[in-house]
Scaffold this active site. Structure first.
Site, PDB file in Angstrom:
ATOM      1  N   ASP A 126     -58.165 -25.176  46.391  1.00 36.29           N
ATOM      2  CA  ASP A 126     -58.894 -26.458  46.316  1.00 36.29           C
ATOM      3  C   ASP A 126     -57.896 -27.608  46.196  1.00 36.29           C
ATOM      4  OD1 ASP A 126     -60.908 -28.337  46.092  1.00 36.29           O
ATOM      5  OD2 ASP A 126     -61.123 -28.069  43.933  1.00 36.29           O
ATOM      6  N   CYS A 145     -61.013 -31.865  51.140  1.00 32.70           N
ATOM      7  CA  CYS A 145     -61.740 -33.123  50.899  1.00 32.70           C
ATOM      8  C   CYS A 145     -61.081 -34.246  51.697  1.00 32.70           C
ATOM      9  CB  CYS A 145     -61.800 -33.446  49.415  1.00 32.70           C
ATOM     10  SG  CYS A 145     -60.194 -33.499  48.624  1.00 32.70           S
TER      11      CYS A 145
HETATM   12  N1  SAH Z   1     -60.196 -27.271  41.574  1.00 30.16           N
HETATM   13  C1  SAH Z   1     -60.196 -28.363  40.656  1.00 30.16           C
HETATM   14  C2  SAH Z   1     -59.869 -29.698  41.317  1.00 30.16           C
HETATM   15  C3  SAH Z   1     -58.558 -29.731  42.073  1.00 30.16           C
HETATM   16  S1  SAH Z   1     -57.916 -31.319  42.322  1.00 30.16           S
HETATM   17  C4  SAH Z   1     -61.514 -28.416  39.907  1.00 30.16           C
HETATM   18  O1  SAH Z   1     -62.433 -27.639  40.232  1.00 30.16           O
HETATM   19  O2  SAH Z   1     -61.647 -29.204  38.973  1.00 30.16           O
HETATM   20  C5  SAH Z   1     -56.349 -31.005  42.990  1.00 30.16           C
HETATM   21  C6  SAH Z   1     -55.305 -30.566  41.992  1.00 30.16           C
HETATM   22  O3  SAH Z   1     -54.135 -30.236  42.740  1.00 30.16           O
HETATM   23  C7  SAH Z   1     -54.853 -31.600  40.982  1.00 30.16           C
HETATM   24  O4  SAH Z   1     -55.037 -31.073  39.697  1.00 30.16           O
HETATM   25  C8  SAH Z   1     -53.348 -31.825  41.251  1.00 30.16           C
HETATM   26  O5  SAH Z   1     -52.593 -31.943  40.056  1.00 30.16           O
HETATM   27  C9  SAH Z   1     -52.983 -30.553  41.969  1.00 30.16           C
HETATM   28  N2  SAH Z   1     -51.877 -30.607  42.929  1.00 30.16           N
HETATM   29  C10 SAH Z   1     -51.618 -31.528  43.878  1.00 30.16           C
HETATM   30  N3  SAH Z   1     -50.582 -31.157  44.649  1.00 30.16           N
HETATM   31  C11 SAH Z   1     -50.158 -29.952  44.174  1.00 30.16           C
HETATM   32  C12 SAH Z   1     -49.134 -29.032  44.561  1.00 30.16           C
HETATM   33  N4  SAH Z   1     -48.351 -29.278  45.620  1.00 30.16           N
HETATM   34  N5  SAH Z   1     -48.992 -27.898  43.857  1.00 30.16           N
HETATM   35  C13 SAH Z   1     -49.798 -27.644  42.797  1.00 30.16           C
HETATM   36  N6  SAH Z   1     -50.791 -28.456  42.404  1.00 30.16           N
HETATM   37  C14 SAH Z   1     -50.970 -29.594  43.082  1.00 30.16           C
END
Ligand code: SAH
Length: 396
Positions: free
Chosen positions: A300, A340
């Protein structure tokens, strides 16, 4: 009232109720209007098509408030639209009892540039358009009246505001936030929501149905949750009987939130949960080279493509994580994969995932295909925007 006159033929999309007027469609503005002011939108032949908010700095020069030419756009109009949005959720069988709920979803609720999420007694509002900005007081008053909330907190710190020439604005616009953390219950799991410092409005409500599905699919499965934020999918997986859940996010504060959520749910076996701070792109490769395998994987990620212009680069990133997702699955395993990105529609997303499955050499079939959840309704003529696209696929 000033008149925004369209170029010949440019009334067609508005007649189909597409709610945006792009810069290229505008012939001229007759009269004067400041950002956010209401203008009549007029076809080349003089026909009045409706009323819109004028936003001279944005490529989307106007967003429609109404497709009826004589609608009065005033305080009462916004109170009515807000009340209607709240009432739609209150009478929806899947939503009526949710403590975390999207109350207003922009264009889909006839309120372009307005997002409102309720977390218990607090409503978080995000205004992303010049028109919404102008009518802040009416929108907030409407929310207070329709919900009886104790506080409205504004989180207008999305970067899309800069496209409208607006700076960030955050803080309480009504009442006071309660002392201590706000919590909601989602599918039986207690979750803390940090409306001040959390992402977006504090919580990703649009994933509620998919988190539930993860719970239902997790019994007896080992789970990998990538981009876990505060552990929404992870905790649902544990509640559903997962044997182990490895959760990865690059953000320390997000993982702190996840650990707090773990302690808020003593009914779950925290011993089965492992939290890892890492870049998912690197972690997936490391897990592969360690020979790790999982029965259910959730991907996600944040949006990789804010607009169609970034679609190519985003497609490569989606391909990469989905390829590794498939490679890390046990036979019979399930991949729950989401996007998204406004620039990547469901059809393109499915193509990317299919390509990843084929490169991984797995035979995969769709168990569930999703493009919007009940409190994030998409107006029929509304562009895909940032709403969620998702596929749940099972490999042979
Ligand atoms: N699945 C979550 C929402 C995800 S939002 C829920 O259900 O609430 C996307 C997330 O990806 C964020 O927490 C952000 O910190 C993380 N993120 C962004 N880029 C990333 C990367 N390259 N590696 C790991 N995490 C990452």
């Amino acid at each position: 009232m000033s008149k925004l006159v369209l170029n010949p033929g440019k009334e067609r999309s508005l007649l189909r109720r597409h709610p945006w007027v792009f810069a290229g469609s505008v012939a001229r503005l007759d009269g004067r209007a400041r950002p956010g002011d209401t203008v009549d939108v007029v076809a080349d032949d003089g026909r009045v098509l409706g009323r819109a908010a004028w936003s001279p700095e944005s490529q989307i020069r106007a967003r429609m408030w109404s497709f009826a030419p004589d609608t009065v756009i005033d305080h009462a109009f916004f109170k009515r639209r807000v009340a209607e949005s709240v009432a739609r959720r209150a009478t929806h069988p899947l939503l009526a009892n949710e403590s975390g709920l999207r109350l207003i979803h922009g264009e889909s609720d006839g309120l372009p540039g307005v997002i409102a999420d309720r977390f218990g007694d607090v409503v978080v509002v995000q205004l992303t358009g010049a028109g919404a900005e102008k009518w802040r007081d009416a929108i907030v008053a409407g929310l207070v009246q329709a919900t009886g909330c104790t506080a409205v907190y504004e989180r207008s710190d999305s970067d899309v505001r800069s496209l409208e020439g607006l700076g960030p604005k955050t803080g309480c616009v009504y009442g006071e936030l309660p002392e201590g953390a706000l919590t909601i219950v989602e599918n039986g799991v207690r979750m803390e929501v940090d409306v001040v410092a959390g992402h977006k409005t504090g919580f990703y409500l649009d994933q509620r149905d998919n988190r539930r599905l993860t719970g239902l699919l997790s019994a007896g499965r080992s789970v990998l949750n990538c981009f876990c934020y505060t552990g929404g999918f992870s905790l649902q997986a544990l509640a559903g009987g997962a044997t182990s859940v490895l959760s990865i996010d690059s953000s320390g504060p997000a993982l702190d939130g996840a650990r707090r959520n773990m302690t808020l749910n003593p009914q779950l076996d925290a011993g089965r949960a492992e939290w890892m701070q890492a870049d998912v792109f690197e972690a997936l490769r490391a897990l592969k080279s360690e020979g790790r395998r999982f029965d259910l994987i959730v991907l996600d990620p944040p949006k990789f493509a804010p607009s169609a212009a970034h679609a190519d680069r985003a497609a490569r990133a989606y391909k990469d994580i989905n390829l590794f997702g498939f490679r890390l699955l046990n036979p019979g395993g399930i991949l729950m994969t989401y996007s998204c990105s406004g620039g990547v529609g469901l059809e393109l997303f499915q193509k990317i995932v299919a390509g990843a499955a084929s490169d991984a050499g797995v035979d995969a079939r769709i168990l569930h295909r999703l493009s919007a959840s009940a409190d994030h309704p998409i107006g029929l003529a509304v562009p895909e925007g940032e709403y969620l696209k998702g596929l749940t696929v099972q490999v042979g």
